[in-house]
Design an enzyme around this catalytic site. Structure first.
Site, short mmCIF file in Angstrom:
data_model
loop_
_atom_site.label_atom_id
_atom_site.label_comp_id
_atom_site.label_asym_id
_atom_site.label_seq_id
_atom_site.Cartn_x
_atom_site.Cartn_y
_atom_site.Cartn_z
N CYS A 199 69.78 38.97 37.11
CA CYS A 199 68.81 38.50 38.10
C CYS A 199 69.41 37.39 38.96
O CYS A 199 69.04 37.22 40.13
CB CYS A 199 67.53 38.02 37.42
SG CYS A 199 67.81 36.95 36.00
N HIS B 36 65.18 33.37 33.56
CA HIS B 36 65.11 34.40 34.60
C HIS B 36 65.21 33.72 35.96
O HIS B 36 64.75 32.59 36.14
CB HIS B 36 63.78 35.15 34.47
CG HIS B 36 63.59 36.23 35.48
ND1 HIS B 36 64.52 37.22 35.68
CD2 HIS B 36 62.59 36.45 36.38
CE1 HIS B 36 64.10 38.02 36.64
NE2 HIS B 36 62.92 37.57 37.08
#
Length: 1009
Positions: free
Chosen positions: A119, A540
């Site tokens: 990510c 994340h």
């Protein structure tokens, strides 16, 4: 039920009815599973003996081993569950998402596939791609062949990466897909980062490395004309600036010019971005008067050249020496949408130094005034301090309080109690000296007979007064004290007000110190914010990027690109509220702002090779879509395959062979519960002869479809007897059609879904074509199970003859097939939903979740065709969410128990159920409630990071789990399919639906539409 219970009591010798019912429930569940195995593998299947042995083991362990230990019933059930889990068939959730999830909408920006902890790559590349100048440089990069041949290994690697980035950018411009796959570019980074599963806090290192590679690649083109001249390098011109450092060290002055790319800023101790910059630009003391005396070190930095793209790297990680591991800094840090860099430029040095001196003086004065104000607001010499104005007010209130009325000593010491029939108070009796019961009775009796004097102790003024008050105060004293206190209080309040106003004026001066128009000539607009959620060793990443043509913020989260707002950006980027905060800010010079985006023109300007690359990928997408459609069209979701012999019998009478697949499914709906129907018809022959069809039907359990057909034939018997079997069929056909039409128009209730009664109610409510409705009803009358009497058989033969006359020109058989496929899927969804809700009510959350997830996924396909095609999406989502939260609590509790077996079980629940389900939920149209639930679950696991009561091994295991939990990647979602359930089982689906819904509505406020 009572007979069976009594038999069990006699066999086992156990008289506890509740205990035996619980055991029977477990055995019934296991017996249902064995039935499914027999249906799937046949009676000779290899799993059947083991399953039958397991059935005895469940009964024996539950009844005999757990008896007299009621608390072990739950553990016995868990043991049975774990054993059953080993025997169940595992399958992958391999159904592709709906096609709309693949395709890009117009020129909407595309997302980027997460191929496992990547990510960070998506967040950085998306931010760079949305810079028009950077995009133009990458897409226009080319290198002469002779330069390419003379490159060394490192140079060739950088060029290869540039070429892959070109291809990726080209797809991001012209693809028809909703998201692109960056695997090829990421593959080249593996040599540097070892794998794409590198700890994610190295994202800053990745960004530096990325810019270094691109700089080196462009330097090859620059060297062709200006060898070694980095000032001509486009990457340097776009991202790099210079600053001058001036300072004093050990009495010696120094100055030097340095180059910077991503400018690092400390977060700790600062409230906003300007404070961070001010702290980075000035270190120590630079006052010339003190330079040669006490101060040994001090320096100032001044930007001498700012790049068009100004990147600030916020240092949100620190190393905890005591724990021996990195930690994330979650403190709040605000940053503006536009920042003016004039105050940090060397050309404004003299003006800024004057303002810094003024700022220093104002802050010192502010400290002095705040200390004075504090003396007023925290007055006193002891540990307890109070505001001085309040203390004066309290003394003033004390002075004016009325003293208690004095009572004479004679009156206070002797009181006469009059004769009264009232009973003495118990407390008065118990308070008497030498208070024996006999004494109390004598005193009370004597006191009631006549009035006598009772002597009480004297009462002090403090006892009589309700509030503290002066004992004695004269009018002159009160007036003097009141006057002084009121005057002093007014003076103190005025002093406090003056101090507050002075502090407010200084605050305003500080805030407006740099609002000088001369210091607002170099604005930089916020272009992108890169956000990290999680802890130092896991998390994340996503990005907020301002879309200049659309004049709005967009959120880039892996494959999802959604509209956002400044308010959402503040919540998720400033920090301080949760574990998400910005770690990188990208500002752009307003003069270098992006022009209106015209992707199509940019695609047309690409090289022929890149245009061909886009065309090939779009062609592959079309091929994939066609293959997917073809695969889906071949899937006929028959809930119960018909025996081969029956299919052959049908095909022999139904015309062309191509209609077999259509007929098999529609005939299935015409023959729902055929075994039960045939048995019921045989058993009711006597009742029919005596009392007619209606009375016979009351004696047996028929499927709703067969009940309707038989009743319709019964109502048509006069027409049949008068005009023959064909007229009887027409009359019965219209009778049944009218009944079903009226049922389809009834207002549904939460406890009744008429669509479960009959396929035609489903068709009518969803406006199916008339030809589909009529053929389906005709198949009902053509069903072979209508061997009720001579009249029924005659009508059945006429109906079958009519069916054979209907050709492809009369009914679109493809459309006919699709309608029956939808109804089969609707029944499957309903059964999965009911099973999931029943299991949830019985607290079997693991089994319940798989049924609810499969129900939701299949129901979504139906709802795309119309709101009446499926069941209530909100109902499935609610209980899927409830079930998931319950399971997460169970898994988390098992994990923190620190017992190896429990930890393993908790991890299995997380990997096999919770994470796959979260990934399936986290789609383009996820609700706020589901998002909140996912956030709650993630926060629960993140809260365990760094806990002192967890050993290092458990923390390591947690570190392995969190990336999958936090990272909404597009990895293959593996989810165990629930056991198959036969919809044609003996129980009545409608009554089961009513019972479950009634139970739910008694416990919650869910609205079922």
């Amino acid at each position: 039920g009572n007979v069976l219970l009594n038999q069990m009591k006699e066999i086992t010798g156990i008289q506890d009815s509740a205990f035996l019912l619980a055991a029977l429930k477990l055995v019934t569940a296991e017996l249902t599973r064995i039935t499914c195995l027999v249906d799937t593998y046949g009676p000779e299947g290899s799993l059947i003996p083991a399953a039958l042995g397991n059935l005895w083991e469940v009964f024996y362990s539950t009844v005999f081993l757990s008896h007299d230990r009621p608390q072990d019933t739950h553990s016995a059930e868990n043991k049975y569950r774990s054993k059953r889990k080993r025997c169940e068939m595992l399958s992958l959730w391999v159904e592709s998402p709906k096609q709309n999830d693949w395709r890009r909408a117009g020129d909407w920006p595309v997302g980027m596939k997460n191929i496992g902890n990547t990510c960070w790559f998506s967040a950085v590349i998306q931010s760079l791609f949305q810079l028009p100048e950077f995009r133009r440089l990458v897409l226009g990069y080319s290198l002469p062949q002779n330069v390419l041949e003379s490159c060394r290994h490192t140079g060739k690697r950088n060029i290869a990466f540039m070429q892959e980035l070109q291809c990726l950018f080209a797809l991001m411009l012209g693809t028809w897909r909703k998201f692109v796959d960056p695997s090829a570019a990421l593959e080249l980074l593996r040599d540097v980062f070892r794998s794409t599963e590198q700890p994610q806090q190295d994202v800053s290192e990745f960004t530096h490395k990325l810019l270094d590679w691109l700089e080196d690649a462009f330097q090859l083109t620059v060297n062709a004309t200006s060898p070694g001249d980095k000032s001509e390098n486009p990457m340097v011109q776009l991202f790099y600036g210079t600053f001058l450092t001036e300072g004093v060290h050990e009495g010696n002055t120094f100055s030097k010019i340095e180059t910077f790319g991503q400018y690092p800023l400390q977060v700790n101790g600062y409230q906003n971005l300007n404070e961070c910059l001010e702290g980075a630009m000035v270190e120590g003391e630079m006052d010339e008067a003190t330079t040669s005396q006490s101060v040994k070190y001090g320096q100032e930095r001044w930007f001498t050249k700012l790049p068009p793209v100004l990147t600030f790297e916020l240092s949100r990680f620190k190393f905890n020496q005591s724990l021996g591991q990195p930690e994330k800094i979650h403190t709040k840090l605000e940053f503006p949408q536009t920042i003016y860099m004039d105050r940090y430029l060397y050309c404004n040095k003299d003006l800024i130094q004057m303002k810094r001196e003024e700022m220093k003086r104002l802050k010192e004065k502010m400290v002095t005034l705040q200390q004075k104000l504090e003396r007023y607001m925290e007055y006193g010499s002891g540990p307890a301090r109070f505001p001085l104005p309040d203390m004066l007010q309290y003394v003033l209130e004390f002075i004016v309080t009325k003293p208690a009325v004095a009572v004479s000593s004679a009156q206070s010491s002797q009181t006469t109690l009059p004769h009264s029939p009232a009973k003495p108070h118990v407390l008065d009796v118990l308070s008497q000296p030498n208070g024996s019961v006999k004494h109390c009775i004598l005193v009370c009796s004597f006191s009631l007979s006549k009035s006598i004097p009772i002597f009480l102790p004297p009462v002090s003024p403090a006892e009589l007064s309700e509030h503290p008050a002066p004992h004695v105060v004269s009018e002159e004293e009160m007036k003097l004290v009141q006057t002084c206190l009121q005057r002093w209080r007014n003076e103190i309040e005025q002093d406090v007000q003056d101090l507050k106003e002075s502090i407010a004026r200084i605050n305003l001066s500080i805030e407006q110190m740099y609002c000088d128009p001369l210091l607002q000539q170099v604005p930089y607009r916020l272009h992108a914010v890169l956000v990290h959620e999680g802890q130092a060793n896991a998390g994340h990443y996503w990005a907020f990027i301002y879309d200049q043509p659309r004049k709005r913020w967009l959120k880039y989260n892996d494959i999802w690109v959604t509209e956002s707002s400044w308010e959402e950006l503040e919540r998720e980027s400033f920090g301080g509220l949760r574990s998400a905060s910005a770690y990188c800010l990208m500002y752009i010079n307003e003069d270098e702002g992006p022009e209106a985006r015209q992707f199509q023109k940019e695609v047309e300007a690409l090289s022929p090779e890149l245009r061909h690359y886009i065309q090939e990928d779009n062609w592959r997408l079309e091929q994939e879509a066609e293959e997917w459609e073809e695969e889906q069209s071949c899937k006929i979701p028959q809930m119960e395959p018909s025996p081969t012999s029956e299919l052959q019998d049908l095909s022999s009478e139904s015309g062309p062979v191509c209609e077999q697949s259509v007929r098999s499914l529609s005939s299935e709906h015409a023959r729902i519960a055929k075994e039960q129907t045939a048995k019921a018809i045989a058993n009711t022959a006597d009742a029919y002869e005596k009392n007619g069809v209606e009375a016979a039907l009351c004696e047996v359990m028929l499927s709703p479809a067969m009940q309707g057909v038989i009743l319709a034939i019964a109502k048509a018997r006069q027409t049949f007897d008068r005009d023959g079997s064909e007229a009887g069929l027409v009359k019965a056909f219209h009778e049944e059609y009218s009944r079903l039409y009226l049922l389809s128009k009834e207002t549904p209730t939460p406890q009744n879904d008429a669509r479960l009664q009959h396929v035609l109610i489903y068709f009518l409510q969803n406006n199916a074509p008339q030809q589909v409705v009529e053929r389906t009803l005709l198949e009902q009358f053509a069903d072979k199970n209508l061997s009720y009497d001579e009249r029924s058989i005659s009508i059945m033969k006429v109906a079958r003859a009519k069916l054979s006359e209907i050709g492809p020109d009369d009914v679109d058989m493809e459309e006919y097939k699709r309608w029956h496929e939808d109804y089969s899927l609707f029944r499957k969804v309903s059964i999965y939903l009911l099973t999931g809700l029943e299991l949830y009510q019985n607290r079997k959350y693991q089994e319940s979740l798989t049924y609810l997830v499969y129900a939701y996924q299949s129901n979504t396909k139906l709802l795309l065709k119309g709101t009446n095609r499926g069941v209530s999406e909100s109902l499935i989502a609610l209980y899927r969410r409830k079930c998931l939260l319950k399971l997460n609590e169970v898994a988390a509790s098992l994990f923190v128990s620190c017992e190896e077996a429990h930890v393993s079980e908790g991890v299995n629940i997380l990997n096999e159920l919770i994470i796959p389900c979260m990934h399936l939920m986290n789609n383009f149209e996820i609700s706020k409630e589901d998002l909140d639930a996912i956030e709650v679950m993630r926060n629960r696991w993140c809260s365990y990071l760094g806990r002192e009561d967890m050993d290092a091994k458990l923390q390591m295991k947690l570190g392995e789990l969190l990336p999958r939990l936090l990272d909404g990647s597009t990895e293959v979602i593996v989810l165990k399919e629930p056991p198959k359930i036969r919809p044609n089982s003996p129980y009545d689906l409608c009554s089961r639906f009513a019972a479950v819904m009634e139970s739910i509505h008694g416990a919650s406020t869910v609205t079922v539409k």
